[in-house]
Design a protein around this motif. Structure first.
Motif, PDB file in Angstrom:
ATOM      1  N   PRO A 133     -23.274  61.485 -46.901  1.00  0.00           N
ATOM      2  CA  PRO A 133     -22.264  61.994 -47.836  1.00  0.00           C
ATOM      3  C   PRO A 133     -22.807  63.180 -48.625  1.00  0.00           C
ATOM      4  O   PRO A 133     -24.005  63.232 -48.931  1.00  0.00           O
ATOM      5  N   PRO A 134     -21.951  64.138 -48.979  1.00  0.00           N
ATOM      6  CA  PRO A 134     -22.418  65.290 -49.768  1.00  0.00           C
ATOM      7  C   PRO A 134     -22.857  64.855 -51.156  1.00  0.00           C
ATOM      8  O   PRO A 134     -22.308  63.918 -51.733  1.00  0.00           O
ATOM      9  N   ALA A 135     -23.872  65.507 -51.677  1.00  0.00           N
ATOM     10  CA  ALA A 135     -24.398  65.143 -53.000  1.00  0.00           C
ATOM     11  C   ALA A 135     -24.929  66.388 -53.686  1.00  0.00           C
ATOM     12  O   ALA A 135     -25.324  67.365 -53.046  1.00  0.00           O
ATOM     13  N   SER A 136     -24.925  66.358 -55.006  1.00  0.00           N
ATOM     14  CA  SER A 136     -25.451  67.477 -55.790  1.00  0.00           C
ATOM     15  C   SER A 136     -26.968  67.379 -55.870  1.00  0.00           C
ATOM     16  O   SER A 136     -27.561  66.329 -55.587  1.00  0.00           O
ATOM     17  N   LEU A 137     -27.600  68.475 -56.272  1.00  0.00           N
ATOM     18  CA  LEU A 137     -29.041  68.470 -56.466  1.00  0.00           C
ATOM     19  C   LEU A 137     -29.391  67.543 -57.633  1.00  0.00           C
ATOM     20  O   LEU A 137     -28.669  67.452 -58.623  1.00  0.00           O
ATOM     21  N   SER A 138     -30.514  66.870 -57.516  1.00  0.00           N
ATOM     22  CA  SER A 138     -30.881  65.840 -58.483  1.00  0.00           C
ATOM     23  C   SER A 138     -31.614  66.420 -59.685  1.00  0.00           C
ATOM     24  O   SER A 138     -32.033  67.585 -59.697  1.00  0.00           O
ATOM     25  N   ALA A 139     -31.790  65.555 -60.701  1.00  0.00           N
ATOM     26  CA  ALA A 139     -32.548  65.952 -61.887  1.00  0.00           C
ATOM     27  C   ALA A 139     -34.006  66.228 -61.528  1.00  0.00           C
ATOM     28  O   ALA A 139     -34.650  67.097 -62.135  1.00  0.00           O
ATOM     29  N   GLU A 140     -34.536  65.498 -60.549  1.00  0.00           N
ATOM     30  CA  GLU A 140     -35.920  65.730 -60.129  1.00  0.00           C
ATOM     31  C   GLU A 140     -36.090  67.133 -59.562  1.00  0.00           C
ATOM     32  O   GLU A 140     -37.083  67.819 -59.832  1.00  0.00           O
ATOM     33  N   ILE A 141     -35.116  67.580 -58.770  1.00  0.00           N
ATOM     34  CA  ILE A 141     -35.186  68.934 -58.223  1.00  0.00           C
ATOM     35  C   ILE A 141     -35.084  69.960 -59.344  1.00  0.00           C
ATOM     36  O   ILE A 141     -35.774  70.983 -59.343  1.00  0.00           O
ATOM     37  N   ALA A 142     -34.223  69.684 -60.320  1.00  0.00           N
ATOM     38  CA  ALA A 142     -34.090  70.600 -61.459  1.00  0.00           C
ATOM     39  C   ALA A 142     -35.415  70.758 -62.186  1.00  0.00           C
ATOM     40  O   ALA A 142     -35.786  71.862 -62.608  1.00  0.00           O
ATOM     41  N   GLN A 143     -36.145  69.672 -62.333  1.00  0.00           N
ATOM     42  CA  GLN A 143     -37.430  69.740 -63.030  1.00  0.00           C
ATOM     43  C   GLN A 143     -38.459  70.510 -62.222  1.00  0.00           C
ATOM     44  O   GLN A 143     -39.270  71.251 -62.784  1.00  0.00           O
ATOM     45  N   THR A 144     -38.448  70.361 -60.909  1.00  0.00           N
ATOM     46  CA  THR A 144     -39.412  71.093 -60.084  1.00  0.00           C
ATOM     47  C   THR A 144     -39.102  72.586 -60.068  1.00  0.00           C
ATOM     48  O   THR A 144     -40.007  73.401 -59.880  1.00  0.00           O
ATOM     49  N   ARG A 145     -37.849  72.963 -60.271  1.00  0.00           N
ATOM     50  CA  ARG A 145     -37.473  74.381 -60.273  1.00  0.00           C
ATOM     51  C   ARG A 145     -37.561  75.013 -61.655  1.00  0.00           C
ATOM     52  O   ARG A 145     -37.328  76.214 -61.805  1.00  0.00           O
ATOM     53  N   ASP A 146     -37.860  74.219 -62.647  1.00  0.00           N
ATOM     54  CA  ASP A 146     -37.967  74.741 -64.004  1.00  0.00           C
ATOM     55  C   ASP A 146     -39.326  75.402 -64.175  1.00  0.00           C
ATOM     56  O   ASP A 146     -40.362  74.737 -64.202  1.00  0.00           O
ATOM     57  N   VAL A 218     -26.719  76.655 -53.330  1.00  0.00           N
ATOM     58  CA  VAL A 218     -27.715  75.794 -53.970  1.00  0.00           C
ATOM     59  C   VAL A 218     -29.148  76.247 -53.682  1.00  0.00           C
ATOM     60  O   VAL A 218     -30.071  75.838 -54.393  1.00  0.00           O
ATOM     61  N   ILE A 219     -29.336  77.080 -52.664  1.00  0.00           N
ATOM     62  CA  ILE A 219     -30.692  77.552 -52.367  1.00  0.00           C
ATOM     63  C   ILE A 219     -31.241  78.376 -53.520  1.00  0.00           C
ATOM     64  O   ILE A 219     -32.443  78.336 -53.805  1.00  0.00           O
ATOM     65  N   ASP A 220     -30.380  79.148 -54.203  1.00  0.00           N
ATOM     66  CA  ASP A 220     -30.861  79.995 -55.305  1.00  0.00           C
ATOM     67  C   ASP A 220     -30.660  79.344 -56.671  1.00  0.00           C
ATOM     68  O   ASP A 220     -30.699  80.027 -57.691  1.00  0.00           O
ATOM     69  N   ALA A 221     -30.458  78.029 -56.713  1.00  0.00           N
ATOM     70  CA  ALA A 221     -30.206  77.338 -57.985  1.00  0.00           C
ATOM     71  C   ALA A 221     -31.371  77.521 -58.954  1.00  0.00           C
ATOM     72  O   ALA A 221     -32.541  77.396 -58.579  1.00  0.00           O
ATOM     73  N   GLN A 222     -31.036  77.830 -60.216  1.00  0.00           N
ATOM     74  CA  GLN A 222     -32.024  77.957 -61.283  1.00  0.00           C
ATOM     75  C   GLN A 222     -31.742  76.913 -62.356  1.00  0.00           C
ATOM     76  O   GLN A 222     -30.591  76.546 -62.601  1.00  0.00           O
ATOM     77  N   PRO A 236     -31.237  59.423 -73.871  1.00  0.00           N
ATOM     78  CA  PRO A 236     -30.727  58.738 -72.676  1.00  0.00           C
ATOM     79  C   PRO A 236     -31.711  58.852 -71.515  1.00  0.00           C
ATOM     80  O   PRO A 236     -32.646  59.662 -71.544  1.00  0.00           O
ATOM     81  N   ALA A 237     -31.483  58.055 -70.490  1.00  0.00           N
ATOM     82  CA  ALA A 237     -32.380  58.052 -69.334  1.00  0.00           C
ATOM     83  C   ALA A 237     -32.326  59.389 -68.604  1.00  0.00           C
ATOM     84  O   ALA A 237     -31.282  60.058 -68.554  1.00  0.00           O
ATOM     85  N   THR A 238     -33.449  59.782 -68.042  1.00  0.00           N
ATOM     86  CA  THR A 238     -33.508  61.022 -67.271  1.00  0.00           C
ATOM     87  C   THR A 238     -32.517  60.969 -66.112  1.00  0.00           C
ATOM     88  O   THR A 238     -32.455  59.995 -65.374  1.00  0.00           O
ATOM     89  N   GLY A 239     -31.756  62.041 -65.956  1.00  0.00           N
ATOM     90  CA  GLY A 239     -30.768  62.123 -64.889  1.00  0.00           C
ATOM     91  C   GLY A 239     -29.377  61.701 -65.305  1.00  0.00           C
ATOM     92  O   GLY A 239     -28.415  61.952 -64.570  1.00  0.00           O
ATOM     93  N   ALA A 240     -29.237  61.056 -66.475  1.00  0.00           N
ATOM     94  CA  ALA A 240     -27.923  60.617 -66.933  1.00  0.00           C
ATOM     95  C   ALA A 240     -27.088  61.812 -67.372  1.00  0.00           C
ATOM     96  O   ALA A 240     -27.585  62.710 -68.058  1.00  0.00           O
ATOM     97  N   TRP A 241     -25.805  61.810 -67.008  1.00  0.00           N
ATOM     98  CA  TRP A 241     -24.898  62.871 -67.433  1.00  0.00           C
ATOM     99  C   TRP A 241     -24.326  62.511 -68.800  1.00  0.00           C
ATOM    100  O   TRP A 241     -23.879  61.373 -69.020  1.00  0.00           O
ATOM    101  N   VAL A 242     -24.347  63.474 -69.722  1.00  0.00           N
ATOM    102  CA  VAL A 242     -23.884  63.222 -71.091  1.00  0.00           C
ATOM    103  C   VAL A 242     -23.073  64.407 -71.593  1.00  0.00           C
ATOM    104  O   VAL A 242     -23.207  65.537 -71.099  1.00  0.00           O
ATOM    105  N   GLU A 243     -22.235  64.139 -72.564  1.00  0.00           N
ATOM    106  CA  GLU A 243     -21.536  65.190 -73.310  1.00  0.00           C
ATOM    107  C   GLU A 243     -22.113  65.210 -74.719  1.00  0.00           C
ATOM    108  O   GLU A 243     -22.080  64.200 -75.417  1.00  0.00           O
ATOM    109  N   VAL A 244     -22.644  66.348 -75.104  1.00  0.00           N
ATOM    110  CA  VAL A 244     -23.307  66.488 -76.397  1.00  0.00           C
ATOM    111  C   VAL A 244     -22.436  67.331 -77.319  1.00  0.00           C
ATOM    112  O   VAL A 244     -22.012  68.432 -76.955  1.00  0.00           O
ATOM    113  N   THR A 245     -22.173  66.817 -78.494  1.00  0.00           N
ATOM    114  CA  THR A 245     -21.508  67.599 -79.545  1.00  0.00           C
ATOM    115  C   THR A 245     -22.486  67.731 -80.701  1.00  0.00           C
ATOM    116  O   THR A 245     -23.260  66.813 -80.999  1.00  0.00           O
TER     117      THR A 245
END
Length: 275
Positions: A133-146, A218-222, A236-245
């Protein structure tokens, strides 16, 4: 059949996946929606071309041009056979060694092995795309690209808009650029924000609100992140989606962060990226 599978077969599968994602509204998981005008018509054109390719019988493309200069080819073949026969009669041992150690034969074997391995790998990748199934890039990938540097996808115009208070449409990527490049942090003190993103680890009791920002696909995702200081409780736990105000505030060190008045857990958005 193998050559045809590696050509129009894999290409057709890719086109089918592209059109399937477009119909189900999930193509944005892989490419910027602004590129749909190009990707979708090209997928249709690719399928049409693949269908037309079957009008050509299997192997016909390899026979093209083989009948040109037939007499010259026969003459050359006879000359080679005669020379090969003389070599075997005069030097049978050398002829045997030459056959076993032919660089051309060895090169063909290596090329065939590489071709088969590449074809199997490409087929495996395509089958995984079809079955998983299609899936978005994970929080782990985001951290490695930071890379810890200012985002590259925003310019001085974003900072200029922020200074003038025109921040209603700002996302995480826009604020990340402002936070990284602002020369007068006090100018943003008290600005109200409502942002959506996923949680990654922060520092000094804060957590980072993060989004992946893509230009084309997604190849050029920053990675774009802004620090958030929660009003109460732990992050919140790492990877959790939240709305912050909350509001933007300047810390004692002169850095900017978001003082959260509310952190609400939400489901992953249908379109998880910023552009």
């Amino acid at each position: 059949m193998w050559n045809r599978w590696l050509g129009v077969g894999l290409a057709s599968c890719l086109a089918v996946v592209t059109l399937g994602l477009a119909v189900t509204g999930r193509l944005a998981l892989y490419i910027n929606p602004s590129s749909n005008w190009f990707a979708i018509p090209m997928a249709v054109l690719l399928l049409a071309g693949s269908a037309l390719s079957f009008l050509l019988p299997l192997g016909a493309e390899q026979d093209h041009g083989h009948d040109h200069g037939h007499g010259d080819a026969e003459h050359s073949r006879a000359a080679r056979d005669h020379e090969h026969s003389r070599t075997e009669q005069d030097h049978p041992v050398a002829a045997g060694r030459a056959g076993l150690m032919s660089p051309r034969a060895g090169g063909r074997s290596v090329a065939t092995a590489i071709g088969v391995a590449g074809g199997v790998a490409a087929s495996g990748v395509m089958l995984s795309i079809l079955l998983l199934p299609p899936a978005s890039l994970s929080a782990e990938i985001a951290q490695t690209r930071d890379v810890g540097a200012a985002p590259l996808f925003a310019g001085a115009d974003v900072v200029s808009l922020a200074v003038h208070g025109d921040t209603a449409s700002f996302g995480v990527g826009d604020w990340a650029s402002v936070f990284a490049t602002a020369t007068n942090p006090d100018a943003f003190e008290g600005d109200a924000v409502t942002l959506v993103g996923f949680v990654t680890p922060g520092a000094h009791g804060a957590f980072d609100l993060t989004r992946l920002v893509i230009t084309h696909c997604v190849i050029d995702a920053q990675t774009a992140s802004v620090p958030v200081a929660p009003a109460t409780g732990s992050a919140p736990a790492t990877g959790a989606w939240v709305e912050v105000t909350g509001t933007v505030r300047s810390t004692a060190s002169g850095a900017l962060q978001i003082a959260a008045s509310g952190v609400k857990r939400i489901a992953e958005p249908k379109d998880p990226y910023e552009y």
